[in-house]
Design a protein around this motif. Structure first.
Motif, PDB file in Angstrom:
ATOM      1  N   GLY A  65       0.820  -1.203   0.000  1.00  0.00           N
ATOM      2  CA  GLY A  65       0.000   0.000   0.000  1.00  0.00           C
ATOM      3  C   GLY A  65       0.852   1.250   0.000  1.00  0.00           C
ATOM      4  N   GLU A  75       2.088   1.691  -3.513  1.00  0.00           N
ATOM      5  CA  GLU A  75       1.010   2.152  -4.388  1.00  0.00           C
ATOM      6  C   GLU A  75       0.750   3.649  -4.228  1.00  0.00           C
ATOM      7  OE1 GLU A  75      -3.848   2.020  -4.402  1.00  0.00           O
ATOM      8  OE2 GLU A  75      -2.755   0.516  -3.262  1.00  0.00           O
ATOM      9  N   ILE A  76       0.535   4.097  -2.991  1.00  0.00           N
ATOM     10  CA  ILE A  76       0.162   5.496  -2.768  1.00  0.00           C
ATOM     11  C   ILE A  76       1.300   6.438  -3.115  1.00  0.00           C
ATOM     12  CG2 ILE A  76      -0.590   7.193  -1.058  1.00  0.00           C
ATOM     13  CD1 ILE A  76      -2.746   5.172  -1.765  1.00  0.00           C
ATOM     14  N   LEU A 117      -4.139   4.263   4.873  1.00  0.00           N
ATOM     15  CA  LEU A 117      -3.876   4.088   3.452  1.00  0.00           C
ATOM     16  C   LEU A 117      -5.187   4.002   2.665  1.00  0.00           C
ATOM     17  CD1 LEU A 117      -0.934   1.517   3.615  1.00  0.00           C
ATOM     18  CD2 LEU A 117      -0.768   3.884   2.842  1.00  0.00           C
ATOM     19  N   ASP A 118      -6.174   3.296   3.228  1.00  0.00           N
ATOM     20  CA  ASP A 118      -7.487   3.226   2.570  1.00  0.00           C
ATOM     21  C   ASP A 118      -8.124   4.612   2.479  1.00  0.00           C
ATOM     22  OD1 ASP A 118      -7.498   0.535   1.998  1.00  0.00           O
ATOM     23  OD2 ASP A 118      -8.540  -0.043   3.836  1.00  0.00           O
ATOM     24  N   ARG A 151      -6.540   6.515  -0.286  1.00  0.00           N
ATOM     25  CA  ARG A 151      -7.097   6.116  -1.589  1.00  0.00           C
ATOM     26  C   ARG A 151      -8.434   6.818  -1.845  1.00  0.00           C
ATOM     27  NH1 ARG A 151      -5.415   0.997   0.608  1.00  0.00           N
ATOM     28  NH2 ARG A 151      -3.574   0.200  -0.489  1.00  0.00           N
ATOM     29  N   SER A 152      -9.235   6.935  -0.795  1.00  0.00           N
ATOM     30  CA  SER A 152     -10.586   7.482  -0.949  1.00  0.00           C
ATOM     31  C   SER A 152     -10.591   8.956  -1.330  1.00  0.00           C
ATOM     32  CB  SER A 152     -11.392   7.288   0.347  1.00  0.00           C
ATOM     33  OG  SER A 152     -10.997   8.215   1.352  1.00  0.00           O
ATOM     34  N   GLY A 189      -5.572   9.449  -3.417  1.00  0.00           N
ATOM     35  CA  GLY A 189      -4.178   9.042  -3.301  1.00  0.00           C
ATOM     36  C   GLY A 189      -3.246  10.206  -3.018  1.00  0.00           C
TER      37      GLY A 189
END
Length: 381
Positions: free
Chosen positions: A55, A58-59, A259-260, A263-264, A267
Motif C-alpha cells: 500500500g 502504491e500510494i 492508506l485506505d 485512496r478514498s 491518493g
C-alpha cells in the motif's frame, strides 16, 4: 483589533506535528480486524504487514525494484539504520538546517566518527544545494519539521552520481511528490502525514543502496535492529513483512486504515492538495497580518506540512514567553493543541497542515490566533 472571541471553533483542535491528527473518518471500530494476540509471524500477521508495504508503494508511487521495510523506532530508527549500515565507504556530506538534520550530524560525526563535510543553515534558511557534490554520500532532510523549510526540488541531485542520497522524509512523505529516481535511501514514519500511531518507521532502498549493502561492511559493529544483510546478502524478508522485531499489529491496522482513507481522497494527489490548501490558509493569514510571518525566508522553501511561524511585532518584549502564552491561551480554549515551536527552534508557533487536517479547522482556528495575539499584547502592556 481582534478583542472579542470568534464565534466559530475548529471541530478538531489537533494541530500537533507528531503524532499528527488522525484521518477525519477515523473511529476505533475501524481497527476491529487487527489480529490482536496473534503472532506477527503467523500468516495473518505477515499478510497485514505485506499489505502495508505494498500500500505504501502504491500510494507513494515507489518503483517496483525499490525495497520497502517496516522497521523499529519510528523515523529515527530508520535513519540511524541507514547511517550505521551504509556510511563509511566514501566521503560524506551532511546537510542540516533544523533540529533533526543537526541530530544526524551528531550521529555521523560524534558517534560514527566520520570526518564528514557539514553544511548548515540557520532556521528559516536552507543550505546552498548547488554546492553539494553527489559523488559523495549525502544525508539530508527533505522537509525540516522543526523549521518549516523544505527542499524546493531535486535538480541539484545528479542522475549519474556515485554517492548515495540518504533522505529523511518523515514530514514530507504523503504530502510532497518525492523524486524516487533521485533518492537512494528514504525514511519516514506513518505517525506524521497519515496520522498513524507512533513507534514504527519505514525505510525505502533503491537498487543502488541494496548494492552498497551487499558489497560493503562497515568498520563498526551493528546492533541487531540495524542489520539488513546476512552473509553479504540482503535479508529479503524484512522487505516482505518479516520484521526485525515485533511490531504492533494494532498500529499496522491503523496504518492500513489510513492508506485506505488516502485512496478514498485521490491518493497522493489528493493528499498533496489537502496539505497545500491547509498551508495556503496559513500563508494568506500571515500576508494579511503584519505581526506574524513564516519562519521560512524563501517562499520556494516553505513547507506545506509543518508550517513554522514567528511573531514580528516590535511590542513583544520576551519572544519565547509571548509565543508560549499565545499557545497556552489557544490550548486552554481547546482551539489549537500542541502548536508551540519545537524546543530547539526559534520562538514561535508550529501549525501542522498535513492532509489529515481539515482546511475548515485551520480557517476556524486562525481568527482565534489573532484573538490570542491581541490578548497577550494587552496583557503585556
Amino acid at each position: 483589533m481582534a478583542t472579542q472571541q470568534p464565534a466559530t471553533r475548529p471541530a478538531n483542535p489537533r494541530f500537533s506535528s507528531g503524532p499528527c491528527a488522525k484521518p477525519p473518518t477515523f473511529e476505533l471500530s475501524k481497527l476491529a480486524d487487527a489480529p490482536l494476540g496473534r503472532s506477527h509471524r503467523a500468516a495473518v500477521g505477515k499478510a497485514k504487514l505485506k499489505d502495508a508495504i505494498e500500500g505504501t508503494r502504491e500510494i507513494l508511487g515507489i518503483p517496483a525494484d525499490y525495497r520497502i521495510g517496516i522497521v523499529p523506532a519510528s523515523d529515527t530508527g530508520a535513519v540511524e539504520m541507514a547511517l550505521w549500515s551504509l556510511l563509511g565507504q566514501r566521503k560524506v556530506e551532511m546537510l542540516a538546517w533544523e533540529s533533526f538534520g543537526a541530530g544526524w550530524v551528531t550521529d555521523v560525526v560524534k558517534q560514527l566518527k566520520i570526518d564528514a563535510e557539514v553544511k548548515t543553515a540557520d532556521y528559516g534558511q536552507i543550505v546552498d544545494l548547488v554546492s553539494v557534490d553527489c559523488n559523495n554520500d549525502v544525508v539530508f532532510t527533505w522537509n525540516g519539521t522543526t523549521a518549516g523549510v523544505r527542499v524546493p526540488n531535486a535538480d541539484w541531485i545528479a542522475d549519474d552520481r556515485d554517492g548515495l542520497t540518504i533522505c529523511d522524509a518523515t514530514s514530507a512523505a504523503f504530502a510532497m511528490d518525492l523524486p524516487w529516481d533521485k533518492l537512494d535511501v528514504t525514511t519516514f514514519s506513518w505517525q506524521k502525514v497519515l496520522g498513524g500511531e507512533a513507534a514504527h518507521g519505514v525505510i525505502v532502498l533503491s537498487p543502488r543502496a541494496v548494492e552498497r549493502l551487499e558489497s560493503y561492511t562497515p568498520a563498526w559493529p551493528l546492533p541487531k535492529i540495524f542489520r539488513m544483510t546476512k552473509g553479504g546478502k540482503l535479508i529479503e524478508g524484512i522487505f516482505t513483512g518479516a520484521t526485525i522485531n515485533t511490531p504492533s499489529m494494532l498500529a499496522v491496522e491503523d496504518y492500513l486504515f489510513a492508506l485506505d482513507w488516502a485512496r478514498s481522497i485521490g491518493g497522493l494527489e489528493g493528499l498533496i492538495a489537502r496539505a497545500d490548501a491547509n498551508a495556503k490558509a496559513v500563508f494568506d493569514f500571515c500576508d494579511a497580518n503584519p505581526w506574524i510571518a513564516n519562519l521560512a525566508e524563501d517562499d520556494a522553501t516553505r513547507s506545506n506540512t509543518s508550517v513554522c511561524l514567528k511573531f514580528t511585532d516590535d511590542r513583544i518584549q520576551d519572544g519565547a514567553g509571548f509565543a508560549k502564552a499565545v499557545a497556552k491561551r489557544l490550548e486552554t480554549e481547546n482551539i489549537a493543541l500542541d502548536i508551540g515551536a519545537y524546543r530547539d527552534a526559534p520562538a514561535g508557533l508550529r501549525i501542522w497542515c498535513g492532509g489529515t487536517v481539515e482546511t475548515a479547522d485551520i480557517q476556524a482556528m486562525l481568527p482565534w490566533l489573532a484573538w490570542a495575539f491581541e490578548a497577550e499584547i494587552a496583557a503585556q502592556a
